[in-house]
Design a protein around this motif. Structure first.
Motif, PDB file in Angstrom:
ATOM      1  N   SER A 153       0.829  -1.196   0.000  1.00  0.00           N
ATOM      2  CA  SER A 153       0.000   0.000   0.000  1.00  0.00           C
ATOM      3  C   SER A 153       0.862   1.244   0.000  1.00  0.00           C
ATOM      4  O   SER A 153       1.745   1.412   0.844  1.00  0.00           O
ATOM      5  N   GLY A 154       0.605   2.132  -0.958  1.00  0.00           N
ATOM      6  CA  GLY A 154       1.348   3.387  -1.033  1.00  0.00           C
ATOM      7  C   GLY A 154       1.094   4.285   0.157  1.00  0.00           C
ATOM      8  O   GLY A 154       1.898   5.161   0.478  1.00  0.00           O
ATOM      9  N   ILE A 155      -0.042   4.077   0.841  1.00  0.00           N
ATOM     10  CA  ILE A 155      -0.346   4.875   2.032  1.00  0.00           C
ATOM     11  C   ILE A 155       0.477   4.374   3.206  1.00  0.00           C
ATOM     12  O   ILE A 155       1.190   5.133   3.869  1.00  0.00           O
ATOM     13  N   ARG A 156       0.399   3.086   3.487  1.00  0.00           N
ATOM     14  CA  ARG A 156       1.077   2.537   4.657  1.00  0.00           C
ATOM     15  C   ARG A 156       2.594   2.629   4.533  1.00  0.00           C
ATOM     16  O   ARG A 156       3.300   2.898   5.504  1.00  0.00           O
ATOM     17  N   LYS A 157       3.101   2.403   3.351  1.00  0.00           N
ATOM     18  CA  LYS A 157       4.540   2.471   3.136  1.00  0.00           C
ATOM     19  C   LYS A 157       5.074   3.845   3.514  1.00  0.00           C
ATOM     20  O   LYS A 157       6.087   3.968   4.206  1.00  0.00           O
ATOM     21  N   PHE A 158       4.368   4.902   3.105  1.00  0.00           N
ATOM     22  CA  PHE A 158       4.837   6.245   3.380  1.00  0.00           C
ATOM     23  C   PHE A 158       4.703   6.584   4.857  1.00  0.00           C
ATOM     24  O   PHE A 158       5.567   7.253   5.440  1.00  0.00           O
ATOM     25  N   PHE A 159       3.631   6.117   5.496  1.00  0.00           N
ATOM     26  CA  PHE A 159       3.416   6.502   6.888  1.00  0.00           C
ATOM     27  C   PHE A 159       4.229   5.698   7.882  1.00  0.00           C
ATOM     28  O   PHE A 159       4.313   6.067   9.051  1.00  0.00           O
ATOM     29  N   ALA A 207      -7.922   6.254  -7.438  1.00  0.00           N
ATOM     30  CA  ALA A 207      -8.769   5.284  -6.738  1.00  0.00           C
ATOM     31  C   ALA A 207      -8.135   4.852  -5.429  1.00  0.00           C
ATOM     32  O   ALA A 207      -6.900   4.842  -5.277  1.00  0.00           O
ATOM     33  N   PHE A 208      -8.986   4.455  -4.486  1.00  0.00           N
ATOM     34  CA  PHE A 208      -8.506   3.917  -3.217  1.00  0.00           C
ATOM     35  C   PHE A 208      -7.577   2.739  -3.485  1.00  0.00           C
ATOM     36  O   PHE A 208      -7.806   1.927  -4.386  1.00  0.00           O
ATOM     37  N   VAL A 209      -6.540   2.628  -2.661  1.00  0.00           N
ATOM     38  CA  VAL A 209      -5.429   1.719  -2.965  1.00  0.00           C
ATOM     39  C   VAL A 209      -5.807   0.248  -2.981  1.00  0.00           C
ATOM     40  O   VAL A 209      -5.117  -0.563  -3.608  1.00  0.00           O
ATOM     41  N   SER A 210      -6.885  -0.160  -2.311  1.00  0.00           N
ATOM     42  CA  SER A 210      -7.177  -1.593  -2.212  1.00  0.00           C
ATOM     43  C   SER A 210      -8.000  -2.139  -3.367  1.00  0.00           C
ATOM     44  O   SER A 210      -8.079  -3.365  -3.548  1.00  0.00           O
ATOM     45  N   TYR A 211      -8.628  -1.281  -4.164  1.00  0.00           N
ATOM     46  CA  TYR A 211      -9.558  -1.781  -5.178  1.00  0.00           C
ATOM     47  C   TYR A 211      -8.898  -2.726  -6.177  1.00  0.00           C
ATOM     48  O   TYR A 211      -9.350  -3.867  -6.367  1.00  0.00           O
ATOM     49  N   ASN A 235     -12.544   8.611  -2.728  1.00  0.00           N
ATOM     50  CA  ASN A 235     -11.248   8.644  -2.045  1.00  0.00           C
ATOM     51  C   ASN A 235     -10.214   8.315  -3.110  1.00  0.00           C
ATOM     52  O   ASN A 235     -10.261   7.229  -3.676  1.00  0.00           O
ATOM     53  N   PRO A 236      -9.337   9.273  -3.488  1.00  0.00           N
ATOM     54  CA  PRO A 236      -8.827  10.394  -2.698  1.00  0.00           C
ATOM     55  C   PRO A 236      -9.318  11.792  -3.079  1.00  0.00           C
ATOM     56  O   PRO A 236      -8.942  12.757  -2.424  1.00  0.00           O
ATOM     57  N   THR A 237     -10.105  11.940  -4.128  1.00  0.00           N
ATOM     58  CA  THR A 237     -10.367  13.291  -4.649  1.00  0.00           C
ATOM     59  C   THR A 237     -11.508  14.007  -3.942  1.00  0.00           C
ATOM     60  O   THR A 237     -11.626  15.231  -4.044  1.00  0.00           O
ATOM     61  N   GLY A 270       0.087  11.374  -4.526  1.00  0.00           N
ATOM     62  CA  GLY A 270      -1.029  11.004  -5.395  1.00  0.00           C
ATOM     63  C   GLY A 270      -0.788   9.747  -6.187  1.00  0.00           C
ATOM     64  O   GLY A 270      -1.731   9.041  -6.563  1.00  0.00           O
ATOM     65  N   SER A 271       0.482   9.412  -6.419  1.00  0.00           N
ATOM     66  CA  SER A 271       0.814   8.213  -7.186  1.00  0.00           C
ATOM     67  C   SER A 271       0.360   6.942  -6.480  1.00  0.00           C
ATOM     68  O   SER A 271       0.244   5.889  -7.108  1.00  0.00           O
ATOM     69  N   ALA A 272       0.100   7.018  -5.176  1.00  0.00           N
ATOM     70  CA  ALA A 272      -0.392   5.849  -4.448  1.00  0.00           C
ATOM     71  C   ALA A 272      -1.773   5.425  -4.930  1.00  0.00           C
ATOM     72  O   ALA A 272      -2.199   4.291  -4.694  1.00  0.00           O
ATOM     73  N   PHE A 273      -2.478   6.328  -5.630  1.00  0.00           N
ATOM     74  CA  PHE A 273      -3.859   6.084  -6.040  1.00  0.00           C
ATOM     75  C   PHE A 273      -3.980   5.813  -7.540  1.00  0.00           C
ATOM     76  O   PHE A 273      -5.053   5.955  -8.110  1.00  0.00           O
ATOM     77  N   GLY A 274      -2.856   5.405  -8.139  1.00  0.00           N
ATOM     78  CA  GLY A 274      -2.856   5.098  -9.562  1.00  0.00           C
ATOM     79  C   GLY A 274      -2.052   6.109 -10.349  1.00  0.00           C
ATOM     80  O   GLY A 274      -1.718   7.203  -9.851  1.00  0.00           O
TER      81      GLY A 274
END
Length: 402
Positions: free
Chosen positions: A18-24, A125-129, A176-178, A352-356
Motif C-alpha cells: 500500500s502506497g499509504i502505509r509504506k509512506f506513513f 482510486a482507493f489503494v485496495s480496489y 477517495n482520494p479526490t 497522489g501516485s499511491a492512487f494510480g
C-alpha cells in the motif's frame, strides 16, 4: 529452512505494498509530525455506541452470530438505507454485515469474478480496489478521470474502456482520494452505459454521510439499477467507528446467497458485541453524525482556500474528508514532494501516485483532524512553498549571472 520464496504465491508477491502505509511508516518515525494522511475521523466514537458494546459484553454476548450478522442489526441497516437513500432491501436475505467495508468489497469480487473478468476502476482510486480484483482472479482496468472537471467520471470514459471481458465497474462517490461527488444526473448518464453493456456496479458508498453540498444519491436508487448494483457501506467514516471494523453490503438475493457461503468458510461473522454498538449507532446517534459533518464542511472550506492561497491548485470536493491539490507547478513528483515536505516541515500527506498513475502530480490531504492542527499544517506548507520559490529564484539568478 533457508529458502521460502518458491513456496509463496506468485500473485501475492507481485502485489505492491500500500502506497499509504509504506509512506506513513516513515512518518511514524519522526517526532512532531502533523498527519494529513490517514483517512480516519479525529472524533471518538459517540459514547452511546461504546456503551452499547460494553453492555453487550457485560450481558455475555460473546458467541457467534448468524453468518450475515444479527438480524436486528440487518433490520436497522435495511431501515436506514430506505429512510436515507430510498432503497429497499430485505434484511433476511439481502443484507450482510461484514468486518469493515473492505471485506464487503472483497466478498463481492470473490462472488462475481471468473478468471480474466475485467473490472473498471475509476482513478484516482482507493489503494485496495485493484489488488482485491487481482486476488479474486479478475483484471483491474484503470479509467482515468480529468482534473479539469474536478475528476468527475463521464459516460464517455466508461464507453472507451469497455471490452468484451468487462463485467463490472466500481464507483466510489464521494471519492477517495479526490472527494469528488457524482450527483443524480451524472449517475443517470453512467447508468445508461451500464445498462447498454449489461454491467454490474459495485457502489462504494462509505462516505455517503459526508456529502456537503447536495443530497446524496445512491446508485441503486437510479432507475433500472437496483438489480445491477451491489451497495457497499459501513460505520467507519460517518459514525467515527474505524477501529470497530464494521461494514455492510446490500444486494439482490442471488448475490448475497453466494457471499454468505464465502463467509461460512472465512470469518464466520463480524464480532457479536460490536454489532450491538452498530445497532445503537443507527437508532440514536444521527444527530452526532450531522454535527461531525458540519465540522468537516468547515474544515474543507478552510483547507481548500488555504491550499489555493499558497499556490497549490485545489478543487472544492463535494464530500469525504480529503482534498487533492496539484503540485505539478513545483516540478517534483508527488512522492518527492511528500517526502521533502515531511522532512522539512513535518507535515505528512499521501503522494497522489499511491492512487494510480493518474494521481501523479497531486497529493492527498485529509482534513479529518482538528482545526488547530490544520491551521498549523497550512502554515508549515506555506513555509515549504516559500522555500521552494526562494530556491527557484536563486537558481534563476545564478543562471542569469552565468
Amino acid at each position: 529452512m533457508k529458502e521460502h520464496q518458491h513456496y509463496l504465491s506468485g500473485m501475492v508477491k507481485e502485489l505492491k505494498p500500500s502506497g499509504i502505509r509504506k509512506f506513513f511508516d516513515l512518518a511514524a518515525s519522526i517526532k512532531g509530525v502533523i498527519s494529513l494522511g490517514v483517512g480516519e475521523p479525529d472524533f471518538i466514537t459517540p459514547w452511546s455506541i461504546r456503551e452499547a458494546a460494553i453492555l453487550s459484553l457485560e450481558e455475555g454476548y460473546t458467541s457467534y452470530t448468524a453468518n450475515p450478522g444479527l438480524l436486528e442489526l440487518r433490520q436497522e441497516i435495511s431501515g436506514y438505507l430506505n429512510k436515507r437513500f430510498g432503497v429497499q432491501y430485505n434484511p433476511v436475505d439481502q443484507v450482510i454485515v461484514t468486518a469493515g467495508a473492505s471485506q464487503a468489497i472483497d466478498l463481492t469480487f470473490r462472488a462475481i469474478l471468473n478468471p480474466g473478468d475485467e473490472v473498471l476502476i475509476i482513478e484516482p482510486a482507493f489503494v485496495s480496489y485493484a489488488p482485491l480484483v487481482t486476488l479474486a482472479g479478475g483484471k483491474p482496468i484503470p479509467v482515468s478521470t480529468n482534473p479539469s472537471n474536478g475528476f468527475k467520471l463521464t459516460a464517455e470514459q466508461i464507453e472507451n474502456a469497455i471490452t468484451t471481458k468487462t463485467k463490472a465497474i466500481l464507483l466510489c462517490s464521494p471519492n477517495n482520494p479526490t472527494g469528488t461527488y457524482l450527483n443524480k444526473e451524472e449517475l443517470t448518464e453512467i447508468s445508461r452505459v451500464v445498462e447498454k453493456h449489461d454491467l454490474l456496479v459495485i457502489s462504494d458508498e462509505i462516505y455517503a454521510e459526508l456529502t456537503y453540498d447536495d443530497e446524496y444519491t445512491s446508485f441503486a436508487s437510479i432507475e433500472g439499477m437496483y438489480d445491477r448494483t451491489i451497495l457497499i457501506n459501513g460505520f467507519s467514516k460517518g459514525f467515527a467507528m474505524t477501529g470497530w471494523r464494521l461494514g455492510f453490503l446490500a444486494a439482490p438475493q442471488p448475490f448475497t446467497e453466494q457471499m454468505v457461503k464465502i463467509l461460512q468458510y472465512t470469518t464466520m461473522c463480524a464480532p457479536h458485541m460490536l454489532q450491538h454498538g452498530a445497532i445503537e449507532a443507527l437508532r440514536n446517534t444521527y444527530h452526532e453524525v450531522e454535527s461531525m459533518r458540519r465540522s468537516y464542511r468547515r474544515r474543507r472550506n478552510y483547507i481548500v482556500q488555504s491550499l489555493n492561497s499558497v499556490g497549490l491548485d485545489c478543487h472544492t470536493p463535494g464530500g469525504a474528508f480529503y482534498v487533492f491539490p496539484s503540485i505539478k507547478k513545483t516540478g517534483m513528483s508527488s512522492e518527492q514532494f511528500a517526502e521533502e515536505l515531511l522532512l522539512a516541515e513535518k507535515v505528512a500527506v499521501v503522494p497522489g501516485s499511491a492512487f494510480g498513475e493518474s494521481g501523479e502530480g497531486y497529493i492527498r490531504c485529509s482534513y479529518a483532524t482538528s482545526m488547530e492542527q490544520l491551521q498549523e499544517a497550512m502554515q508549515r506548507i506555506k513555509r515549504f512553498m516559500d522555500s521552494l520559490e526562494t530556491k527557484e529564484n536563486r537558481v534563476q539568478e545564478l543562471s542569469t549571472n552565468n
